[in-house]
Design an enzyme around this catalytic site. Sequence first.
Site, short mmCIF file in Angstrom:
data_model
loop_
_atom_site.label_atom_id
_atom_site.label_comp_id
_atom_site.label_asym_id
_atom_site.label_seq_id
_atom_site.Cartn_x
_atom_site.Cartn_y
_atom_site.Cartn_z
N ASP A 190 0.80 -1.22 0.00
CA ASP A 190 0.00 0.00 0.00
C ASP A 190 0.83 1.28 0.00
O ASP A 190 1.54 1.57 0.97
CB ASP A 190 -0.91 0.04 1.21
CG ASP A 190 -1.75 -1.22 1.39
OD1 ASP A 190 -1.19 -2.32 1.23
OD2 ASP A 190 -2.94 -1.11 1.70
N ASN B 38 -10.45 -1.09 0.28
CA ASN B 38 -11.64 -0.46 0.87
C ASN B 38 -11.70 1.05 0.65
O ASN B 38 -12.77 1.65 0.83
CB ASN B 38 -11.72 -0.77 2.37
CG ASN B 38 -10.52 -0.30 3.15
OD1 ASN B 38 -9.38 -0.66 2.84
ND2 ASN B 38 -10.75 0.51 4.17
N HIS B 39 -10.58 1.67 0.26
CA HIS B 39 -10.60 3.11 -0.04
C HIS B 39 -10.68 3.38 -1.55
O HIS B 39 -10.37 4.49 -2.00
CB HIS B 39 -9.35 3.79 0.53
CG HIS B 39 -9.33 3.83 2.03
ND1 HIS B 39 -10.23 4.57 2.76
CD2 HIS B 39 -8.52 3.22 2.94
CE1 HIS B 39 -9.97 4.43 4.06
NE2 HIS B 39 -8.94 3.60 4.18
N HIS C 132 -7.10 -7.95 0.25
CA HIS C 132 -7.12 -6.74 1.06
C HIS C 132 -8.02 -7.01 2.26
O HIS C 132 -9.25 -6.91 2.18
CB HIS C 132 -7.65 -5.58 0.21
CG HIS C 132 -7.27 -4.23 0.74
ND1 HIS C 132 -6.01 -3.70 0.58
CD2 HIS C 132 -7.98 -3.32 1.44
CE1 HIS C 132 -5.97 -2.50 1.14
NE2 HIS C 132 -7.15 -2.26 1.69
N GLU D 90 -4.30 2.06 -3.09
CA GLU D 90 -5.57 2.57 -2.57
C GLU D 90 -5.42 3.67 -1.52
O GLU D 90 -6.41 4.29 -1.17
CB GLU D 90 -6.40 1.42 -2.02
CG GLU D 90 -5.88 0.80 -0.75
CD GLU D 90 -6.96 0.73 0.32
OE1 GLU D 90 -8.15 0.83 0.00
OE2 GLU D 90 -6.58 0.61 1.49
N ASN D 91 -4.20 3.91 -1.03
CA ASN D 91 -3.97 4.99 -0.07
C ASN D 91 -3.07 6.08 -0.63
O ASN D 91 -2.50 6.87 0.12
CB ASN D 91 -3.33 4.45 1.21
CG ASN D 91 -4.17 3.43 1.92
OD1 ASN D 91 -3.76 2.28 2.06
ND2 ASN D 91 -5.36 3.80 2.36
N HIS E 116 -3.49 -4.12 3.35
CA HIS E 116 -4.45 -3.38 4.18
C HIS E 116 -3.94 -3.02 5.56
O HIS E 116 -4.22 -1.93 6.04
CB HIS E 116 -5.79 -4.12 4.31
CG HIS E 116 -6.78 -3.42 5.20
ND1 HIS E 116 -7.31 -2.18 4.88
CD2 HIS E 116 -7.34 -3.77 6.38
CE1 HIS E 116 -8.16 -1.81 5.82
NE2 HIS E 116 -8.19 -2.74 6.75
N HIS F 134 -0.86 -2.58 6.69
CA HIS F 134 0.26 -1.63 6.63
C HIS F 134 1.45 -2.00 7.50
O HIS F 134 2.29 -1.15 7.78
CB HIS F 134 -0.22 -0.22 7.01
CG HIS F 134 -1.11 0.41 6.00
ND1 HIS F 134 -1.30 1.78 5.91
CD2 HIS F 134 -1.88 -0.12 5.02
CE1 HIS F 134 -2.14 2.05 4.93
NE2 HIS F 134 -2.51 0.89 4.38
#
Length: 271
Positions: free
Chosen positions: A8, A67-68, A153, A39-40, A178, A180
């Site tokens: 991520d 999820n983001h 994720h 996604e981040n 996810h 991290h």
Amino acid sequence: MRLLFIGDIVGRTGRSALVNTLPDLRRRWNLDFVVVNGENAAGGFGITESICDEFLAAGADCVTLGNHAWDQREALVFIERQPRMIRPANYPAGTPGRGANLFEAKNGARVLVMNVMGRIFMDPLDDPFAAVERELEACPMGQMCDAVIVDVHAETTSEKYAMGHFCDGRATLVIGTHTHAPTADAQILPGGTAYQSDAGMTGDYDSVIGMNKTEPLQRFTRRISSGRFEPAEGAATLCGIAVEADATGRAIKVAPVRLGGRLAEAVPSFW
């Protein structure tokens, strides 16, 4: 075949680490295919089209989400015209974009990449195991493709491990994202699938999972929100996993990757 998955990307410092490091890694390690979870990437929440393009220009072959995925609303639109960006396959029918796609690696191999989201302590999406089974049946390794990469994720290691064993022998790599934090369990499962519970993030580890420490500490200690989460901006560690696969698509070598920033360096000794 030489594969690299990068965990991520969090905020500006994570983006800089990727863009400044990946071109050299592709050259030095002679990489055939690279997947990046993005996604981040946009301020810690979601991804924009310009950032996605930046990652692809730096040497990523595919960008996965989580999820983001839709935190930057433009992603709902540009994902339709960007086949190299993959959102979770277990979103409901009718969700924009695609949850899996087939790509051509540098060496000419066909690589299936899919992205699914876990359901434990996460949004209650469709069954991720059924979604993965559907994609594996439609494009079996050794027949319709030469390698398979599954980005799971998810919050819990149990759900990720279950997915690893579910795919064992049918995928080249099952990699968790996810949480991290890079886990120390990189391995090859009995059927030949490389696995790690979490690739870790590419971001500043002097943080709370990539976010500036002040606001998370305020919320944990006082249960009061005083502002929004902002990505930490110190030196980033690029984290991921390196895999070498044979002609059948099964992994024969696997190693964690950690470069720069605060974490101890780890590089594959076999390249």
